[in-house]
Design a protein around this motif. Structure first.
Motif, PDB file in Angstrom:
ATOM      1  N   GLU A   1       0.833  -1.201   0.000  1.00  0.00           N
ATOM      2  CA  GLU A   1       0.000   0.000   0.000  1.00  0.00           C
ATOM      3  C   GLU A   1       0.873   1.257   0.000  1.00  0.00           C
ATOM      4  N   VAL A   2       1.975   1.227   0.740  1.00  0.00           N
ATOM      5  CA  VAL A   2       2.903   2.363   0.729  1.00  0.00           C
ATOM      6  C   VAL A   2       3.512   2.545  -0.659  1.00  0.00           C
ATOM      7  N   MET A   3       3.909   1.434  -1.283  1.00  0.00           N
ATOM      8  CA  MET A   3       4.476   1.510  -2.628  1.00  0.00           C
ATOM      9  C   MET A   3       3.479   2.089  -3.613  1.00  0.00           C
ATOM     10  N   ARG A   4       2.231   1.659  -3.532  1.00  0.00           N
ATOM     11  CA  ARG A   4       1.204   2.143  -4.455  1.00  0.00           C
ATOM     12  C   ARG A   4       0.953   3.638  -4.286  1.00  0.00           C
ATOM     13  N   ALA A   5       1.097   4.122  -3.070  1.00  0.00           N
ATOM     14  CA  ALA A   5       0.846   5.542  -2.811  1.00  0.00           C
ATOM     15  C   ALA A   5       2.070   6.408  -3.144  1.00  0.00           C
ATOM     16  N   SER A   6       3.197   5.770  -3.375  1.00  0.00           N
ATOM     17  CA  SER A   6       4.434   6.513  -3.664  1.00  0.00           C
ATOM     18  C   SER A   6       4.534   6.801  -5.161  1.00  0.00           C
ATOM     19  N   GLY A   7       5.613   7.452  -5.542  1.00  0.00           N
ATOM     20  CA  GLY A   7       5.854   7.730  -6.957  1.00  0.00           C
ATOM     21  C   GLY A   7       6.707   6.680  -7.628  1.00  0.00           C
TER      22      GLY A   7
ATOM     23  N   LYS B   1       6.109   3.887  -9.223  1.00  0.00           N
ATOM     24  CA  LYS B   1       5.679   3.447 -10.551  1.00  0.00           C
ATOM     25  C   LYS B   1       6.067   4.471 -11.610  1.00  0.00           C
ATOM     26  N   ASP B   2       5.875   5.752 -11.290  1.00  0.00           N
ATOM     27  CA  ASP B   2       6.248   6.808 -12.238  1.00  0.00           C
ATOM     28  C   ASP B   2       7.758   6.885 -12.405  1.00  0.00           C
ATOM     29  N   ASP B   3       8.490   6.696 -11.305  1.00  0.00           N
ATOM     30  CA  ASP B   3       9.954   6.707 -11.391  1.00  0.00           C
ATOM     31  C   ASP B   3      10.456   5.574 -12.282  1.00  0.00           C
TER      32      ASP B   3
END
Length: 268
Positions: free
Chosen positions: A241-247, A249-251
């Motif tokens: 959940e933390v990964m999904r809320a972070s950037g 994927k865009d990075d």
């Protein structure tokens, strides 16, 4: 042509570095190619990575090697593409040179029976993923022969457009590439929390071995695996959940975009 059987064909390999030698090993060990039917062209006239097989013919002349072949595989560094000229060999020409377009391959081959592909040194273990796209002059038989060659290296698919080869050059060509970078970050996390570096390295290697084995199965997909872990709401879900809320994927998308862009210019 029998499915995936190269035993009755003559193959020319232009370039016998890491990738070319790995694909040659795959063709011989899993594709049924007879070493005496393999002709190799290198700048030195030597192919030390293939010295374990008797009967392989090695030359310094790419056109001569291709002229006697049913299919020619170009596996030289992309910067060397400008020096290649095959003088219209009788068989199709398949390239795993990053960034070398179908149009340019047509000029190199001297005809338009060309196939552009990408693979990786994991071919030596039969673990490569090798997408390909056919040029306008490639026949059904040319595509089938190319598929037989690439299937000896692992999985392969024919893709719809040439630009997708650049995408896969970034994603699946640099094994272990981005996967190794992610593994490094996990190992560094463990070491920073007191785990011995050799133990962290062992643990992460096993993690990626087991994860890759599970993900290689037909089902569930990676997305379904992630969804199932989140729905379970356990310890991994908290981190996901933390990964999904972070950037992140865009990075990652920006990193892959950079690799794709480089793939389109690396051949000059």
């Amino acid at each position: 042509m029998p499915g995936g059987d190269l035993s009755t064909f003559n193959v020319a390999l232009i370039g016998a570095g890491d990738l070319g030698a790995a694909m040659a090993r795959a063709m011989i060990e899993r594709g049924g190619l007879m070493p005496v039917r393999l002709r190799v062209a290198t700048t030195s006239g030597k192919a030390p990575r293939l010295a374990g097989w008797k009967g392989i013919k090695v030359t310094t002349d790419p056109a001569a090697a291709a002229g006697a072949a049913d299919i020619t595989l170009l596996a030289v560094p992309p910067a060397m593409a400008g020096a290649l000229s095959l003088n219209s060999p009788r068989g199709p020409v398949i390239s795993v040179m990053a960034g070398v377009t179908l149009e340019r391959l047509t000029r190199i081959a001297g005809h338009d029976r060309v196939i552009r592909a990408m693979s990786s040194p994991a071919a030596a273990m039969g673990l490569a993923y090798s997408p390909f796209v056919a040029g306008p002059g490639a026949t059904c038989d040319d595509r089938a022969l190319s598929r037989a060659l690439l299937s000896a290296c692992g999985l392969c698919d024919e893709v719809r457009t040439e630009d997708q080869i650049d995408v896969f050059t970034a994603i699946t060509g640099p094994v272990p590439g981005f996967v190794a970078a992610f593994a490094e970050m996990i190992a560094d996390y463990a070491v920073a929390r007191g785990v011995a570096p050799n133990v962290a390295d062992r643990a992460v290697r096993q993690l990626f071995l087991s994860s890759g084995t599970l993900l290689a199965q037909a089902a569930p997909t990676a997305a379904q695996q992630v969804r199932a872990m989140i729905d379970y709401a356990g310890t991994t879900a908290a981190g996901l959940e933390v990964m999904r809320a972070s950037g992140m994927k865009d990075d990652l998308a920006r990193a892959l975009d950079a690799s794709v862009a480089r793939a389109r210019t690396i051949a000059g």
